[in-house]
Each structure stands twice: as C-alpha cells, then as structure tokens.
Design an enzyme around this catalytic site. Structure first.
Site, PDB file in Angstrom:
ATOM      1  N   THR A  95       0.857  -1.199   0.000  1.00  0.00           N
ATOM      2  CA  THR A  95       0.000   0.000   0.000  1.00  0.00           C
ATOM      3  C   THR A  95       0.889   1.244   0.000  1.00  0.00           C
ATOM      4  O   THR A  95       1.569   1.519   0.990  1.00  0.00           O
ATOM      5  CB  THR A  95      -0.909   0.039   1.246  1.00  0.00           C
ATOM      6  OG1 THR A  95      -1.649  -1.174   1.312  1.00  0.00           O
ATOM      7  CG2 THR A  95      -1.851   1.222   1.185  1.00  0.00           C
ATOM      8  N   LYS A 170      -7.139   2.003  -2.870  1.00  0.00           N
ATOM      9  CA  LYS A 170      -6.753   1.376  -1.603  1.00  0.00           C
ATOM     10  C   LYS A 170      -6.702   2.423  -0.471  1.00  0.00           C
ATOM     11  O   LYS A 170      -7.150   2.174   0.655  1.00  0.00           O
ATOM     12  CB  LYS A 170      -5.389   0.704  -1.788  1.00  0.00           C
ATOM     13  CG  LYS A 170      -4.755   0.163  -0.524  1.00  0.00           C
ATOM     14  CD  LYS A 170      -5.565  -0.946   0.108  1.00  0.00           C
ATOM     15  CE  LYS A 170      -4.977  -1.357   1.441  1.00  0.00           C
ATOM     16  NZ  LYS A 170      -5.894  -2.163   2.234  1.00  0.00           N
ATOM     17  N   LYS A 238       0.146   5.273   8.383  1.00  0.00           N
ATOM     18  CA  LYS A 238       0.751   5.618   7.075  1.00  0.00           C
ATOM     19  C   LYS A 238      -0.345   5.792   6.014  1.00  0.00           C
ATOM     20  O   LYS A 238      -0.335   6.739   5.225  1.00  0.00           O
ATOM     21  CB  LYS A 238       1.735   4.497   6.708  1.00  0.00           C
ATOM     22  CG  LYS A 238       2.335   4.529   5.322  1.00  0.00           C
ATOM     23  CD  LYS A 238       1.804   3.456   4.367  1.00  0.00           C
ATOM     24  CE  LYS A 238       1.814   2.040   4.832  1.00  0.00           C
ATOM     25  NZ  LYS A 238       1.193   1.092   3.908  1.00  0.00           N
TER      26      LYS A 238
HETATM   27  N1  LIG Z   1      -1.269  -6.450   7.579  1.00  0.00           N
HETATM   28  C1  LIG Z   1      -2.379  -6.184   6.902  1.00  0.00           C
HETATM   29  O1  LIG Z   1      -3.504  -6.486   7.355  1.00  0.00           O
HETATM   30  C2  LIG Z   1      -2.333  -5.520   5.572  1.00  0.00           C
HETATM   31  C3  LIG Z   1      -1.228  -4.825   5.115  1.00  0.00           C
HETATM   32  N2  LIG Z   1      -1.259  -4.227   3.894  1.00  0.00           N
HETATM   33  C4  LIG Z   1      -0.089  -3.498   3.379  1.00  0.00           C
HETATM   34  O2  LIG Z   1       0.839  -4.489   2.944  1.00  0.00           O
HETATM   35  C5  LIG Z   1       2.166  -4.050   3.183  1.00  0.00           C
HETATM   36  C6  LIG Z   1       2.873  -5.067   4.089  1.00  0.00           C
HETATM   37  O3  LIG Z   1       2.159  -5.139   5.305  1.00  0.00           O
HETATM   38  P1  LIG Z   1       2.540  -6.166   6.465  1.00  0.00           P
HETATM   39  O4  LIG Z   1       2.952  -7.455   5.877  1.00  0.00           O
HETATM   40  O5  LIG Z   1       1.426  -6.113   7.424  1.00  0.00           O
HETATM   41  O6  LIG Z   1       3.796  -5.421   7.096  1.00  0.00           O
HETATM   42  P2  LIG Z   1       4.975  -5.959   8.017  1.00  0.00           P
HETATM   43  O7  LIG Z   1       5.399  -4.796   8.821  1.00  0.00           O
HETATM   44  O8  LIG Z   1       4.586  -7.216   8.689  1.00  0.00           O
HETATM   45  O9  LIG Z   1       6.120  -6.317   6.941  1.00  0.00           O
HETATM   46  C7  LIG Z   1       6.787  -5.297   6.254  1.00  0.00           C
HETATM   47  C8  LIG Z   1       7.769  -5.891   5.261  1.00  0.00           C
HETATM   48  O10 LIG Z   1       8.483  -4.819   4.630  1.00  0.00           O
HETATM   49  C9  LIG Z   1       9.888  -5.039   4.798  1.00  0.00           C
HETATM   50  N3  LIG Z   1      10.589  -3.770   4.868  1.00  0.00           N
HETATM   51  C10 LIG Z   1      10.338  -2.718   5.673  1.00  0.00           C
HETATM   52  N4  LIG Z   1      11.198  -1.704   5.415  1.00  0.00           N
HETATM   53  C11 LIG Z   1      12.012  -2.144   4.425  1.00  0.00           C
HETATM   54  C12 LIG Z   1      13.093  -1.560   3.718  1.00  0.00           C
HETATM   55  N5  LIG Z   1      13.517  -0.314   3.960  1.00  0.00           N
HETATM   56  N6  LIG Z   1      13.687  -2.288   2.756  1.00  0.00           N
HETATM   57  C13 LIG Z   1      13.267  -3.541   2.474  1.00  0.00           C
HETATM   58  N7  LIG Z   1      12.262  -4.154   3.109  1.00  0.00           N
HETATM   59  C14 LIG Z   1      11.627  -3.451   4.063  1.00  0.00           C
HETATM   60  C15 LIG Z   1       9.998  -5.837   6.069  1.00  0.00           C
HETATM   61  O11 LIG Z   1      11.255  -6.473   6.135  1.00  0.00           O
HETATM   62  P3  LIG Z   1      11.882  -6.949   7.561  1.00  0.00           P
HETATM   63  O12 LIG Z   1      11.261  -8.262   7.857  1.00  0.00           O
HETATM   64  O13 LIG Z   1      13.336  -7.000   7.306  1.00  0.00           O
HETATM   65  O14 LIG Z   1      11.497  -5.878   8.561  1.00  0.00           O
HETATM   66  C16 LIG Z   1       8.826  -6.802   5.883  1.00  0.00           C
HETATM   67  O15 LIG Z   1       9.153  -7.811   4.960  1.00  0.00           O
HETATM   68  C17 LIG Z   1       2.038  -2.639   3.771  1.00  0.00           C
HETATM   69  O16 LIG Z   1       2.130  -1.713   2.733  1.00  0.00           O
HETATM   70  C18 LIG Z   1       0.637  -2.649   4.391  1.00  0.00           C
HETATM   71  O17 LIG Z   1       0.102  -1.354   4.485  1.00  0.00           O
HETATM   72  C19 LIG Z   1      -2.333  -4.329   3.044  1.00  0.00           C
HETATM   73  C20 LIG Z   1      -3.443  -5.028   3.440  1.00  0.00           C
HETATM   74  C21 LIG Z   1      -3.551  -5.636   4.741  1.00  0.00           C
HETATM   75  O1  LIG Z   2      -4.512  -2.457   4.609  1.00  0.00           O
HETATM   76  C1  LIG Z   2      -5.024  -3.227   5.426  1.00  0.00           C
HETATM   77  C2  LIG Z   2      -6.404  -3.597   5.326  1.00  0.00           C
HETATM   78  C3  LIG Z   2      -6.879  -4.535   6.378  1.00  0.00           C
HETATM   79  C4  LIG Z   2      -8.244  -5.048   6.037  1.00  0.00           C
HETATM   80  O2  LIG Z   2      -8.751  -4.783   4.933  1.00  0.00           O
HETATM   81  O3  LIG Z   2      -8.793  -5.768   6.887  1.00  0.00           O
END
Ligand SMILES: NC(=O)C1=CN([C@@H]2O[C@H](COP(=O)(O)OP(=O)(O)OC[C@H]3O[C@@H](n4cnc5c(N)ncnc54)[C@H](OP(=O)(O)O)[C@@H]3O)[C@@H](O)[C@H]2O)C=CC1
Ligand SMILES: O=CCCC(=O)O
Length: 294
Positions: A95, A170, A238
């Site tokens: 996102t 989104k 964010k």
């Molecule tokens: N969780 C949710 O319910 C949802 C999340 N999203 C979106 O999906 C994306 C991922 O979310 P989520 O999995 O929850 O997040 P997490 O915080 O669990 O994971 C983040 C990921 O990004 C990596 N990362 C962070 N900073 C850097 C960097 N500078 N360089 C390289 N890799 C980096 C992390 O690596 P490392 O392990 O090394 O920290 C990790 O793999 C986000 O944009 C979020 O907004 C969308 C829908 C639902």
């Molecule tokens: O970006 C996160 C969305 C979480 C949700 O749709 O439940």
C-alpha cells in the site's frame, strides 16, 4: 509458473506460503533474510537480493511496508531495476501512494519491463485463506498473465485502469476503515463510561445497519484490551497520512479522517505502532502506556 516474492512480513509470508501450497515455484527475499527460512521449509528457494530474484523469475511480486521500502527495493544497489528487462513483470502489492507507484512504473517500463500495482484489501487471515480483494492497475497484459496468481491469493480482482488508480482506491478504502475504527473505539468507550455493556453494544451493532466484519472480528478483542497485530497500527497511520495527502491534492475536506489520523499518530507516540490498529482504542480510553514511537 515461477514467481519471485519480495517482503515476508505478516502479509507477504501468508501470500507466499499460499502460492507454494497451490503449486507455484516461489523464490523469496526479505530484508531480514532469516525470515525466509520458514518459507524454505515449505519449498521456496531464496534469492540473496531483489536483483537476483528478478534475474531468476519472469514475474516478481513485492509486499513491503511503505513508500520508502518499495523505492529502496527497486532503486537501491542490488535492487529490482538492475535486472528488470523486456519480458519480465513486476507487481507491487504494497500500500503506497500513486506518486510512488508511478515513479516505479516509469523506471520499470524504461528498462523494458512491465508493471502492475495491486494493493489489497483484507488482512492476515484473508491472506492465508486466499480471500483478498485485489485492486490492480497498470499493464493490462501483465494483469491477464498474473491472474492465476491473483486467483489463488484473492476472492476478487479488479483492474482499475492506469497506474495510480489502484493505489488511490486502496487509500480511500483504508481512510474509511481507519475512521470506522476510531468511531467504534469512541462508541465502546462511551458505552462503558455511561454504564452500558460494551459487549451488548457489539451485539446491538451486529444486528443493525452498522453490522460489519471488522467490528465483529476486532470488537471482542478490544474489550479485552488484546491487540495481536494483523494490520499493524503504524501501517494504518501511514495509510491515513497518504489518504490525507490525496485529499489535500484534490481539495477534499476530511475532518473525520484528520482526527482519526491524530489518534493513530498519538498511538504511535505511545509505542503502540506494532500492535494491531485496533489498539487506537487505548488512546480513546486514555489508558495507553507511555512508550517509544513505532
Ligand atoms: N497487515 C495487513 O492487514 C495488511 C497490510 N497491507 C499493506 O501491505 C504491506 C505489508 O504489510 P505487512 O505485511 O502487514 O507489514 P509488516 O510490517 O509485517 O512487513 C513489512 C515488510 O516490509 C519489509 N521492509 C520494511 N522496510 C524495508 C526496507 N527499507 N527495505 C526492504 N524491506 C523493508 C519488512 O522487512 P523486515 O522483515 O526485514 O522488517 C517486511 O518484509 C504494507 O504496505 C501494508 O500497508 C495491506 C493489506 C492488509
Ligand atoms: O490495509 C489493510 C487492510 C486490512 C483489512 O482490509 O482488513
């Protein structure tokens, strides 16, 4: 089909795992490389850098935290751009804002590759169950090719047009979701302080026009002050911030979203950023501990 996967956080891990279970060959990379081990046990290969993943795979998916992370993984040394070339596709499911997505799209296309943005609605459990809602935009041909992957990850895929439309859709959805979470928090707090049962409030809400899966899923845990992270609060903040920027750009007044953003920001300043976004309830109740920002 062999697919590269960059980013094994809460969402990326669940999505890559699902692809493996459905017969895709998956090469994974994560900044903290040790997080790849669990996926290797499930049959994944490791790429030591984003560039090496792209070199190996025709199609690479990214699921990373925020604009800084997605830009770094594409443009920095050993990044995606070093190996993207004609015939290769890059699909960013993170996102981010439309500007960030467009910057990446332009760079990938300049090198001969194709680009699709495809952020998702739905959290950890829908990712595990293949029930995400996929909001894609960009290269239509790449969308058609990658649909078998989307069909495993999601229950519905949209193709919304040119790059930026998926990102904006989104952000609008998450702006509404964040405001709803603040409204629920205020409602639970008001019920409690005025001598009503918060659980009965949830029961009443669930029977009426306000019924929704989020209140149903998060409400009971909030009453118990439990916030295991499915959607980390720092990411919700964010998304509110990026949605408010979109509102600025289009002169759309969004006082409710702005107030919600303040509550999420305050929650981060109290060290609640890594908890689920429902932890904003602690701020509304005034029971958040003092802590370091996350
Ligand atoms: N969780 C949710 O319910 C949802 C999340 N999203 C979106 O999906 C994306 C991922 O979310 P989520 O999995 O929850 O997040 P997490 O915080 O669990 O994971 C983040 C990921 O990004 C990596 N990362 C962070 N900073 C850097 C960097 N500078 N360089 C390289 N890799 C980096 C992390 O690596 P490392 O392990 O090394 O920290 C990790 O793999 C986000 O944009 C979020 O907004 C969308 C829908 C639902
Ligand atoms: O970006 C996160 C969305 C979480 C949700 O749709 O439940």
């Amino acid at each position: 089909m062999e697919v590269g996967f960059l980013g094994l956080g809460i969402m990326g891990k669940a999505m890559a795992s699902r692809l493996l279970k459905h017969g895709f060959r998956v090469t994974v990379w994560n900044r903290t490389l040790s997080k790849c081990e669990e996926l290797v046990e499930q049959g994944a290969s490791i790429g030591e850098t984003p560039a090496l993943v792209v070199k190996k795979c025709k199609y690479t998916i990214a699921m990373l935290s925020d604009p800084a992370a997605v830009l770094s993984v594409v443009f920095d040394k050993d990044g995606v751009l070093e190996q993207i070339s004609e015939g290769k596709g890059y699909i960013d499911m993170s996102t981010v804002d439309a500007e960030t997505s467009s910057k990446i799209s332009e760079a990938i296309i300049k090198k001969g590759g194709s680009f699709l943005e495809a952020p998702v609605s739905g959290s950890k459990k829908p990712a595990e169950d293949g029930q995400l809602i996929i909001l894609s935009a960009g290269d239509k041909a790449l969308y058609e090719v990658i649909l078998p992957v989307f069909d495993v990850l999601g229950k519905k895929s949209f193709f919304l047009g040119e790059v930026g439309k998926g990102a904006r859709m989104k952000l609008v959805v998450n702006m509404i979701m964040g405001s709803m979470m603040n409204a629920l928090s205020e409602g639970l707090c008001l019920a409690d302080k005025s001598g009503l049962s918060p659980q009965t409030l949830l029961d009443v809400l669930d029977l009426g026009a306000c019924s929704n899966p989020m209140f149903k899923l998060k409400g009971p845990a909030m009453i118990e002050s439990k916030y295991p992270p499915a959607f980390p609060l720092k990411h919700q903040q964010k998304d509110m911030r990026l949605a408010l920027c979109l509102g600025d750009e289009h002169a759309v007044s969004m006082p409710i979203a702005a107030a919600s953003n303040e509550a999420f920001k305050k929650a981060r300043s109290h060290g609640l950023g890594d908890l689920d976004f429902s932890a904003v309830y602690e701020i509304v109740k005034g029971t958040a501990p003092s802590g370091n920002a996350a």
